[in-house]
Enzyme design. Structure first.
Site, short mmCIF file in Angstrom:
data_model
loop_
_atom_site.label_atom_id
_atom_site.label_comp_id
_atom_site.label_asym_id
_atom_site.label_seq_id
_atom_site.Cartn_x
_atom_site.Cartn_y
_atom_site.Cartn_z
N LYS A 111 10.14 2.47 -7.15
CA LYS A 111 9.33 1.31 -7.54
C LYS A 111 9.77 0.72 -8.90
CE LYS A 111 5.15 2.55 -4.91
NZ LYS A 111 3.71 2.92 -5.03
N TYR A 167 2.52 -4.33 2.27
CA TYR A 167 1.28 -3.63 1.94
C TYR A 167 0.07 -4.22 2.67
CZ TYR A 167 3.07 -0.44 -1.66
OH TYR A 167 3.71 0.58 -2.33
N PHE A 197 -7.48 -3.25 -5.26
CA PHE A 197 -6.27 -3.22 -6.09
C PHE A 197 -5.11 -3.99 -5.47
CE2 PHE A 197 -6.32 0.72 -3.54
CZ PHE A 197 -5.09 0.64 -2.89
N ARG A 235 6.87 13.09 1.38
CA ARG A 235 5.53 12.96 0.78
C ARG A 235 5.28 14.13 -0.19
NH1 ARG A 235 2.48 8.26 1.33
NH2 ARG A 235 0.70 9.58 0.84
N THR A 239 -0.68 10.62 -4.90
CA THR A 239 -0.64 9.21 -5.31
C THR A 239 -0.92 9.06 -6.79
OG1 THR A 239 -1.47 8.65 -3.10
CG2 THR A 239 -1.56 6.91 -4.78
N ARG A 257 6.31 12.22 -8.80
CA ARG A 257 5.24 11.54 -9.52
C ARG A 257 4.75 12.33 -10.72
NH1 ARG A 257 2.45 9.24 -3.98
NH2 ARG A 257 3.34 7.14 -4.07
N ASN A 312 3.41 4.36 -9.93
CA ASN A 312 3.65 5.77 -9.61
C ASN A 312 5.04 6.04 -9.04
OD1 ASN A 312 3.23 4.65 -7.14
ND2 ASN A 312 1.52 5.95 -6.54
N HIS A 360 7.46 5.25 -3.29
CA HIS A 360 6.70 5.08 -2.05
C HIS A 360 7.37 5.91 -0.97
CE1 HIS A 360 4.80 3.22 1.48
NE2 HIS A 360 6.01 3.31 2.01
N GLU A 366 8.34 0.47 8.60
CA GLU A 366 8.79 0.20 7.24
C GLU A 366 10.32 0.16 7.15
OE1 GLU A 366 4.78 2.00 5.08
OE2 GLU A 366 6.67 3.05 4.81
P1 ADP Z 1 0.64 6.32 -1.37
O1 ADP Z 1 1.67 5.45 -2.05
O2 ADP Z 1 0.59 7.70 -1.98
O3 ADP Z 1 0.79 6.35 0.14
P2 ADP Z 1 -1.62 4.51 -0.95
O4 ADP Z 1 -0.97 4.14 0.34
O5 ADP Z 1 -3.05 4.94 -0.90
O6 ADP Z 1 -0.80 5.68 -1.68
O7 ADP Z 1 -1.55 3.30 -1.97
C1 ADP Z 1 -0.38 2.50 -2.03
C2 ADP Z 1 -0.04 2.27 -3.48
O8 ADP Z 1 -1.08 1.46 -4.06
C3 ADP Z 1 -0.01 3.52 -4.37
O9 ADP Z 1 1.22 4.22 -4.27
C4 ADP Z 1 -0.26 2.94 -5.74
O10 ADP Z 1 0.91 2.31 -6.26
C5 ADP Z 1 -1.29 1.86 -5.43
N1 ADP Z 1 -2.68 2.33 -5.53
C6 ADP Z 1 -3.33 3.16 -4.68
N2 ADP Z 1 -4.61 3.35 -5.05
C7 ADP Z 1 -4.79 2.59 -6.17
C8 ADP Z 1 -5.90 2.33 -7.05
N3 ADP Z 1 -7.10 2.90 -6.84
N4 ADP Z 1 -5.69 1.51 -8.10
C9 ADP Z 1 -4.49 0.92 -8.31
N5 ADP Z 1 -3.41 1.10 -7.53
C10 ADP Z 1 -3.55 1.94 -6.47
MG MG Z 2 0.61 4.81 1.51
#
Ligand code: ADP
Ligand code: MG
Length: 140
Positions: free
Chosen positions: A11, A51, A59, A87, A93, A104, A114, A117, A128
């Protein structure tokens, strides 16, 4: 154990801090193979589409702003149980919850920024990878 493919993004926060090499080193040392890779700078429509599953989340707008704030490195990774393996390598996350030795834990700035992805299941992995790569780009 099944050989799977998954989709990865290094990212903007990580690219900006010159962490591409460190993160790829962790990916390769874990045994995952890079099948395809490129650096791109997503536009808003592309990031919103990627997304889309999160579009109702509070968010979403900030997440899209962040993902188009700079270039990213997208890749297709392959290996045994690649989806779960990557993962696990990424960690939780929220970096505050991520285990020692994960990407992370080492590199993420905060819950949003973070660093990486990874696809969360076989269907999303397929979608994807296809979102960013044509079949003839999967050369690895
Ligand atoms: P992951 O990337 O671990 O699969 P998610 O799919 O839940 O997590 O979320 C996608 C991305 O959105 C996260 O990697 C992070 O960059 C962002 N994100 C997730 N939850 C939040 C939140 N509560 N506030 C801000 N950004 C968030
Ligand atoms: Mg995700």
């Amino acid at each position: 154990m099944a050989i799977e493919r998954t989709f990865s993004i290094i990212k903007p926060d990580a690219v900006e801090r010159n962490l591409i090499g460190d993160i790829l080193k962790m990916i390769e040392e874990s045994g995952l193979k890079v099948k395809a890779m490129k650096m791109i700078h997503m536009d808003r429509a592309q990031a919103e589409g990627f997304y889309a599953v999160h579009k109702e989340r509070p968010f979403f707008g900030e997440l899209v702003d962040y993902m188009i704030s700079g270039p990213v490195v997208v890749s297709c990774l392959e290996g045994e149980n690649a989806i779960k393996a990557y993962r696990e390598l990424m960690g939780a996350t929220n970096p505050a919850d991520a285990a020692e030795g994960t990407i992370r834990k080492r590199f993420a700035v905060n819950l949003q920024n973070n660093s990486c992805h990874g696809s969360d299941g076989p269907d999303t992995a397929k979608t994807e990878v296809a979102y960013f790569f044509n079949d003839d780009e999967l050369v690895g």
